[in-house]
Write a protein that holds these residues in place. Structure first.
Motif, PDB file in Angstrom:
ATOM      1  N   GLY A   1       0.771  -1.239   0.000  1.00 21.80           N
ATOM      2  CA  GLY A   1       0.000   0.000   0.000  1.00 21.80           C
ATOM      3  C   GLY A   1       0.802   1.288   0.000  1.00 21.80           C
ATOM      4  O   GLY A   1       0.218   2.364   0.000  1.00 21.80           O
ATOM      5  N   SER A   2       2.124   1.215   0.003  1.00 22.47           N
ATOM      6  CA  SER A   2       2.880   2.449  -0.187  1.00 22.47           C
ATOM      7  C   SER A   2       2.972   2.725  -1.688  1.00 22.47           C
ATOM      8  O   SER A   2       2.655   1.844  -2.506  1.00 22.47           O
ATOM      9  CB  SER A   2       4.266   2.343   0.450  1.00 22.47           C
ATOM     10  OG  SER A   2       5.033   1.350  -0.192  1.00 22.47           O
ATOM     11  N   VAL A   3       3.395   3.948  -2.038  1.00 18.63           N
ATOM     12  CA  VAL A   3       3.296   4.376  -3.431  1.00 18.63           C
ATOM     13  C   VAL A   3       4.598   5.014  -3.894  1.00 18.63           C
ATOM     14  O   VAL A   3       5.191   5.828  -3.175  1.00 18.63           O
ATOM     15  CB  VAL A   3       2.144   5.404  -3.583  1.00 18.63           C
ATOM     16  CG1 VAL A   3       2.158   6.033  -4.975  1.00 18.63           C
ATOM     17  CG2 VAL A   3       0.796   4.743  -3.318  1.00 18.63           C
ATOM     18  N   THR A   4       5.057   4.620  -5.075  1.00 16.87           N
ATOM     19  CA  THR A   4       6.134   5.369  -5.728  1.00 16.87           C
ATOM     20  C   THR A   4       5.559   6.014  -6.980  1.00 16.87           C
ATOM     21  O   THR A   4       4.879   5.350  -7.764  1.00 16.87           O
ATOM     22  CB  THR A   4       7.313   4.452  -6.112  1.00 16.87           C
ATOM     23  OG1 THR A   4       7.794   3.793  -4.938  1.00 16.87           O
ATOM     24  CG2 THR A   4       8.449   5.265  -6.715  1.00 16.87           C
ATOM     25  N   VAL A   5       5.829   7.311  -7.114  1.00 18.83           N
ATOM     26  CA  VAL A   5       5.413   8.029  -8.312  1.00 18.83           C
ATOM     27  C   VAL A   5       6.652   8.280  -9.156  1.00 18.83           C
ATOM     28  O   VAL A   5       7.652   8.805  -8.659  1.00 18.83           O
ATOM     29  CB  VAL A   5       4.754   9.377  -7.956  1.00 18.83           C
ATOM     30  CG1 VAL A   5       4.459  10.179  -9.223  1.00 18.83           C
ATOM     31  CG2 VAL A   5       3.489   9.164  -7.145  1.00 18.83           C
ATOM     32  N   PHE A   6       6.584   7.889 -10.413  1.00 17.14           N
ATOM     33  CA  PHE A   6       7.678   8.161 -11.340  1.00 17.14           C
ATOM     34  C   PHE A   6       7.233   9.324 -12.222  1.00 17.14           C
ATOM     35  O   PHE A   6       6.239   9.215 -12.933  1.00 17.14           O
ATOM     36  CB  PHE A   6       7.970   6.920 -12.185  1.00 17.14           C
ATOM     37  CG  PHE A   6       8.379   5.730 -11.340  1.00 17.14           C
ATOM     38  CD1 PHE A   6       9.709   5.510 -11.038  1.00 17.14           C
ATOM     39  CD2 PHE A   6       7.413   4.868 -10.832  1.00 17.14           C
ATOM     40  CE1 PHE A   6      10.075   4.431 -10.247  1.00 17.14           C
ATOM     41  CE2 PHE A   6       7.772   3.787 -10.048  1.00 17.14           C
ATOM     42  CZ  PHE A   6       9.117   3.567  -9.744  1.00 17.14           C
ATOM     43  N   THR A   7       7.952  10.435 -12.123  1.00 14.81           N
ATOM     44  CA  THR A   7       7.510  11.626 -12.843  1.00 14.81           C
ATOM     45  C   THR A   7       8.557  12.111 -13.821  1.00 14.81           C
ATOM     46  O   THR A   7       9.758  12.064 -13.523  1.00 14.81           O
ATOM     47  CB  THR A   7       7.147  12.768 -11.868  1.00 14.81           C
ATOM     48  OG1 THR A   7       6.926  13.975 -12.631  1.00 14.81           O
ATOM     49  CG2 THR A   7       8.264  13.051 -10.870  1.00 14.81           C
ATOM     50  N   GLY A   8       8.091  12.582 -14.959  1.00 15.52           N
ATOM     51  CA  GLY A   8       8.987  13.157 -15.961  1.00 15.52           C
ATOM     52  C   GLY A   8       9.397  14.572 -15.638  1.00 15.52           C
ATOM     53  O   GLY A   8      10.287  15.134 -16.274  1.00 15.52           O
ATOM     54  N   SER A   9       8.757  15.192 -14.634  1.00 14.32           N
ATOM     55  CA  SER A   9       9.216  16.498 -14.157  1.00 14.32           C
ATOM     56  C   SER A   9      10.514  16.291 -13.389  1.00 14.32           C
ATOM     57  O   SER A   9      10.808  15.179 -12.956  1.00 14.32           O
ATOM     58  CB  SER A   9       8.183  17.123 -13.217  1.00 14.32           C
ATOM     59  OG  SER A   9       6.944  17.277 -13.872  1.00 14.32           O
ATOM     60  N   HIS A  10      11.289  17.348 -13.220  1.00 17.24           N
ATOM     61  CA  HIS A  10      12.546  17.226 -12.493  1.00 17.24           C
ATOM     62  C   HIS A  10      12.636  18.322 -11.439  1.00 17.24           C
ATOM     63  O   HIS A  10      12.442  19.489 -11.744  1.00 17.24           O
ATOM     64  CB  HIS A  10      13.736  17.327 -13.445  1.00 17.24           C
ATOM     65  CG  HIS A  10      15.040  17.050 -12.755  1.00 17.24           C
ATOM     66  ND1 HIS A  10      15.687  17.990 -11.985  1.00 17.24           N
ATOM     67  CD2 HIS A  10      15.783  15.931 -12.693  1.00 17.24           C
ATOM     68  CE1 HIS A  10      16.782  17.446 -11.483  1.00 17.24           C
ATOM     69  NE2 HIS A  10      16.870  16.204 -11.899  1.00 17.24           N
ATOM     70  N   SER A  11      12.926  17.913 -10.202  1.00 13.61           N
ATOM     71  CA  SER A  11      13.000  18.899  -9.125  1.00 13.61           C
ATOM     72  C   SER A  11      14.439  19.308  -8.902  1.00 13.61           C
ATOM     73  O   SER A  11      15.308  18.464  -8.708  1.00 13.61           O
ATOM     74  CB  SER A  11      12.434  18.292  -7.842  1.00 13.61           C
ATOM     75  OG  SER A  11      12.375  19.290  -6.850  1.00 13.61           O
ATOM     76  N   HIS A  12      14.698  20.603  -8.964  1.00 14.89           N
ATOM     77  CA  HIS A  12      16.040  21.101  -8.629  1.00 14.89           C
ATOM     78  C   HIS A  12      15.888  22.300  -7.703  1.00 14.89           C
ATOM     79  O   HIS A  12      16.457  23.350  -7.917  1.00 14.89           O
ATOM     80  CB  HIS A  12      16.837  21.427  -9.887  1.00 14.89           C
ATOM     81  CG  HIS A  12      15.986  21.843 -11.053  1.00 14.89           C
ATOM     82  ND1 HIS A  12      15.317  20.939 -11.857  1.00 14.89           N
ATOM     83  CD2 HIS A  12      15.643  23.053 -11.509  1.00 14.89           C
ATOM     84  CE1 HIS A  12      14.622  21.603 -12.759  1.00 14.89           C
ATOM     85  NE2 HIS A  12      14.799  22.873 -12.568  1.00 14.89           N
ATOM     86  N   GLY A  13      15.037  22.085  -6.684  1.00 16.05           N
ATOM     87  CA  GLY A  13      14.774  23.119  -5.682  1.00 16.05           C
ATOM     88  C   GLY A  13      13.300  23.374  -5.467  1.00 16.05           C
ATOM     89  O   GLY A  13      12.899  23.970  -4.471  1.00 16.05           O
ATOM     90  N   GLN A  14      12.474  22.894  -6.415  1.00 16.09           N
ATOM     91  CA  GLN A  14      11.051  23.240  -6.385  1.00 16.09           C
ATOM     92  C   GLN A  14      10.249  22.453  -5.364  1.00 16.09           C
ATOM     93  O   GLN A  14       9.078  22.770  -5.125  1.00 16.09           O
ATOM     94  CB  GLN A  14      10.442  23.019  -7.781  1.00 16.09           C
ATOM     95  CG  GLN A  14      10.991  23.938  -8.855  1.00 16.09           C
ATOM     96  CD  GLN A  14      12.216  23.372  -9.548  1.00 16.09           C
ATOM     97  OE1 GLN A  14      12.904  22.498  -9.036  1.00 16.09           O
ATOM     98  NE2 GLN A  14      12.518  23.888 -10.717  1.00 16.09           N
TER      99      GLN A  14
END
Lengths: 154, 789
Positions: free
Chosen positions: B495-508
């Motif tokens: 029941g835990s979740v991993t989200v794979f996102t095409g966005s990239h965080s570099h501080g946001q």
């Protein structure tokens, strides 16, 4: 040349080239990569560490000059899993975004507050002149330091 | 606004990503070392324009040198530009070849002329000293106006002009007619100063070729690893996607400068195959100044036509936009589709025309920097509105209110292509006036005057278009890629979740904000959610983070994937609880049969999906793992009001920001703490542009502001506390109602600051000052005004 440094409470001996910068020694010889290098003119402060109790830019001195010194880096500030009040304050006040200037900010700020427990906002802003952040606009960094100052006993 | 529970939408959840950064355990590219790695020093041109030759024979023999490559060694594709802009006569833009290593001619100081690979960086640098370079200098082209005269020299001989394209938008006839008939015309010449992005982490790249499998891995400081894989793989090196993995780990700030595909990425990837060892390169700051793409650099003439009551009739804009020596990835789109389409701003101006000539010069390539085109548009609109108000004796507030697009006019079609979906510009103005204590300004000004100081207040009621996306729209405008986003939501067996996102965080703060979306929709705590990004081998696909698109496009893709998860989970729950899927309702993380006390948690359902003993096999596949691509229907349109108050010391010209208020409408706010942080950072960069920062070249093409000794980075004592607020109108075409907040601070604030400076100096007869309004410039303006009076 041979040097001996106590770093984060551990003594390390190393054979280094005489022209090795302290920041290079910390990052590459000791693999303590929390100390960052953001410029080459000693202005950004991302490489700040504590050397014999003072906040120092580790890119501005040679490792050889630190022979015999006691050094603390960002990796040595927390007490086990418990963050230092300055680290905790940065977390609670959103005092970091990309995290790159953060180690230097935290290390400089700890000394700012230790040296001036009742530090004012204006003194904080002036005191950060040696640390550049491009993300936060400093607003939340200043807030973090104010909170930490209270918790550190100011 | 929903409260979303403790970690859902609307909660100021503290950031999940903070801990590793606070204890020094971030993982930035330069922190990574590969076994048997080599180190690279890029020898860069010291001449801005020259034919050159070099002799590497001594250097090749130097201690520790593994290999030296020059331009002719690296016969690969040209570094591509991602956006084709056609001139108004229909001809495509001029697109000069852009080799990763210069072959026989250099076109800016900083261009790579040789690549020295050695056992240590010191060895590589020492060897570089032994390379003999002969420059045969060619006249240097720096000034855009002079560059228009091709007889004075060409940056690229083969394209026969220094003009990349001569482009227009809008109805030129209608504008000229309105101007000829108008009661009042206000004119202004503006320079939007050239800036250097200066993320505090400099760029770095490691190429790692594995001979046994033919696999390439590139570690790089990128905002969009999939885009790099596409541009470098398909266009430069000819590597198919399945053999090329791009990893952008923790990235220390981007601000646009890490969107682009840079030569160094291709060089280390290519070289790691040639020498069969990993190749690492990290820029030092001096190198970053002359190799990161710069931002802004427009010269513009603008005319605003008004009727006798101050109503805008027409806007006419002529812009020269600096491209630098080569076309960087998004360079061509910035001064066109991200700029001229914004020229209506928040106003009902019925006729607008803009002509843009983009110009090659012997300078570092210019591309998107926080805001990218929209700050340039906002600056000219808000400056000329301010000047018009002054000339016509209308208050700064009144002239804006008179011309705002009214709330009931949305969706609003502008005369420059965009259709705004929502906004309420009076609401943000009203809230900002209150927050800035506008009513108290007169007494604060009087108090300053008593101390011999000049005080001014300046406004900017801006709008921007972000959530950069609709593929069909950008495709029709020349984009050579789609601008959708992709996400995969993987519910694990327990029941835990991993989200794979095409966005990239570099501080946001995506690791927090995106987890909040999951918390809100699936009813689980953010502690049970991990956000994965930045690795083309993990993430199905991605277009990355820029143009304030992560939440409005990337976040919406996550929602779409969650919708699929929920739909499947309902079917599984229905099967197990022997009900109809239509009767299953999701409430606070529980899948309930409506009207009964029977329910299953997400964890119960996911376990059943991965241990499918009692499972609807004829209808569903096992597992609970869904992917979605999302391509929006429109851009999003944040807007707001920034008010700056300055005090100027007339004896020194020093400008002190006394107040900076920003009330923005960024749509639905997921995490108010993070949104405020984004606004703060944007404001600091905007004030930096207005008062401090300037990339200056001399006539020989040498960058005069090439280090932190010369380029004024904003520091903590340049600012006071920012006053930030928000007013919400929802985006009408995404389910979250979100618009985007990454760039508004940098877009809205510069004209507010300069308008405040002009306001303070207006009593002396000064009606314009250029950015950055340094003490010297202000002091001169004051003294020139005194001399005249």
């Amino acid at each position: 040349m041979e040097i001996s440094i106590t770093i984060n409470g551990k003594e390390v001996k190393a054979n280094i080239k005489a022209n090795t910068l302290l920041s290079t020694f910390i990052r590459e010889n000791l693999n303590l990569t929390g100390t960052h290098v953001g410029c080459d003119t000693s202005q950004c402060g991302a490489c700040a560490i504590h050397l014999n109790g003072d906040a120092v830019k580790s890119c501005a001195i040679l490792a050889a000059q630190a022979d015999g010194a006691e050094i603390t880096t960002i990796e040595g500030i927390a007490n086990g899993d418990e963050l230092h009040p300055m680290q905790q304050a940065f977390h609670e006040n959103h005092g970091l975004q990309c995290g790159y200037c953060t180690p230097g900010m935290v290390m400089s700020s700890i000394k700012l507050v230790e040296n001036n427990p009742n530090i004012s906002e204006e003194e904080i802003r002036k005191g950060l002149e040696g640390n550049i952040c491009r993300c936060t606009g400093y607003h939340n960094i200043v807030k973090s330091i104010k909170q930490a100052a209270t918790e550190m006993g100011g | 606004m929903p409260d979303g529970g403790s970690t859902g939408i609307g909660a100021s959840v503290k950031r999940k990503e903070d801990y590793r950064f606070l204890v020094g355990e971030g993982n930035y590219t330069d922190d990574i070392n590969r076994p048997n790695q080599t180190h690279t020093y890029m020898l860069r041109s010291s001449s801005a324009h020259a034919k050159f030759s070099l002799d590497t024979s001594n250097a090749s023999k130097a201690k520790g040198v593994v290999k030296i490559f020059v331009g002719t060694d690296m016969e690969v594709g040209s570094i591509p530009c991602g956006w084709q802009v056609d001139s108004k006569d229909g001809t495509p833009m001029r697109e000069p070849a852009h080799p990763p290593i210069a072959k026989d001619k250099v076109r800016y100081v900083g261009e790579i002329i040789a690549v020295i690979i050695a056992e240590t960086l010191e060895d590589a640098k020492n060897a570089a000293e032994l390379i003999d370079v002969n420059y045969d200098d060619i006249p240097v082209i720096i000034d855009m106006q002079k560059a228009l005269d091709n007889s004075k020299g060409l940056v690229h001989d083969e394209i026969e002009s220094n003009v990349c394209y001569d482009w227009e938008i809008g109805d030129s006839e209608a504008v000229d007619k309105a101007i000829s008939e108008a009661a009042h015309i206000t004119s202004l010449d503006i320079r939007n100063n050239r800036l250097i992005p200066n993320a505090i982490e400099t760029r770095s790249a490691i190429g790692d070729y594995e001979h046994a499998t033919g696999q390439y891995t590139l570690y790089t400081t990128s905002q969009n690893p999939h885009v790099i894989r596409l541009l470098m793989g398909a266009f430069v090196l000819g590597l198919p996607e399945h053999k090329l993995r791009v990893i952008a780990p923790d990235v220390g700030g981007g601000f646009g400068s890490k969107i682009f595909h840079y030569a160094e990425e291709a060089i280390v990837t290519w070289a790691s195959n040639k020498i069969r060892r990993p190749v690492k390169w990290t820029a030092d700051r001096s190198e970053a100044f002359i190799s990161d793409a710069h931002g802004r650099d427009h010269v513009t003439s603008v005319k605003l036509a008004l009727d006798k009551d101050g109503k805008f009739l027409a806007l006419k804009v002529d812009t020269l936009a600096n491209m630098g020596a080569y076309l960087s990835t998004f360079a061509s789109s910035v001064p066109t589709y991200l700029y001229a389409t914004l020229l209506a701003g928040t106003y009902t101006t019925p006729a607008i025309h803009c002509n843009v000539k983009s110009i090659f010069t012997n300078t570092v390539p210019v591309d998107a920097y926080r805001g990218a085109g929209r700050p340039e548009a906002t600056y000219l609109i808000e400056r000329i509105v301010d000047k018009a108000a002054r000339e016509m004796g209308i208050s700064q507030v009144e002239i804006r209110r008179k011309n705002f697009i009214p709330v009931d006019a949305f969706p609003y079609q502008t005369p420059v292509a965009l259709q705004y979906d929502s906004g309420n510009y009076n609401a943000t103005l009203d809230a900002a006036l209150k927050k800035a204590d506008y009513d108290g300004f007169a007494s604060r000004k009087a108090e300053s005057a008593k101390r011999g100081m000049l005080r001014g207040i300046g406004f900017s009621t801006y709008l921007e278009a972000c959530g950069i996306a609709p593929s069909a729209v950008v495709g029709s405008l020349g984009a050579r890629a789609g601008l959708f986003e992709c996400a995969e939501v993987r519910v694990h067996p327990t029941g835990s979740v991993t989200v794979f996102t095409g966005s990239h965080s570099h501080g946001q703060g995506h690791e927090t904000t995106f987890a909040q979306l999951v918390s809100e929709k699936l009813g689980i705590s953010t502690d049970l959610v991990e956000i994965s990004h930045g690795d083309t081998n993990n993430i199905p696909f991605g277009m990355g983070t820029y143009g304030s698109r992560s939440l409005a496009v990337g976040g919406e893709a996550i929602v779409k994937a969650m919708d699929k998860v929920i739909a499947k989970a309902k079917k599984i729950a229905a099967h197990i609880m022997e009900a109809s899927a239509d009767d299953i309702e999701l409430n606070n993380g529980n899948f309930e049969i409506a009207g009964t006390d029977k329910s299953m948690s997400l964890a119960d359902i996911s376990l059943a999906a991965y241990v499918p003993h009692n499972y609807p096999h004829e209808e569903l596949e096992p597992g609970l793992d869904e992917k979605a691509f999302y391509d929006p229907l429109n851009f999003t349109y944040p807007g707001g009001c920034h008010i700056c108050e300055v005090e100027i010391n007339p004896n020194t010209g020093e400008v002190k920001v006394e107040g900076m208020t920003a009330v923005d409408d960024v749509g639905m706010v997921i995490n108010p703490m993070i949104v405020e942080g984004q606004i703060h950072g944007g404001l600091a960069q905007g004030i930096g542009q207005a008062l401090l920062e300037n990339a200056a070249y001399d006539n020989n093409g040498q960058l005069l502001s090439g280090s932190y000794m010369d380029y004024t980075m904003p520091r903590a004592d340049n600012f006071v506390d920012f006053k930030v607020g928000n007013e919400v109108t929802l985006c009408t075409h995404n389910s979250l109602g979100v618009k985007g907040c990454g760039e508004v601070g940098a877009i809205g604030s510069p004209p507010a600051v300069i308008n405040a400076v002009v306001d303070a100096l207006s009593e002396l007869g000064v009606n314009d000052i250029s950015m950055p309004a340094t003490s010297e410039k202000v002091w001169n303006a004051i003294n020139n005004a005194k001399d005249k009076s």
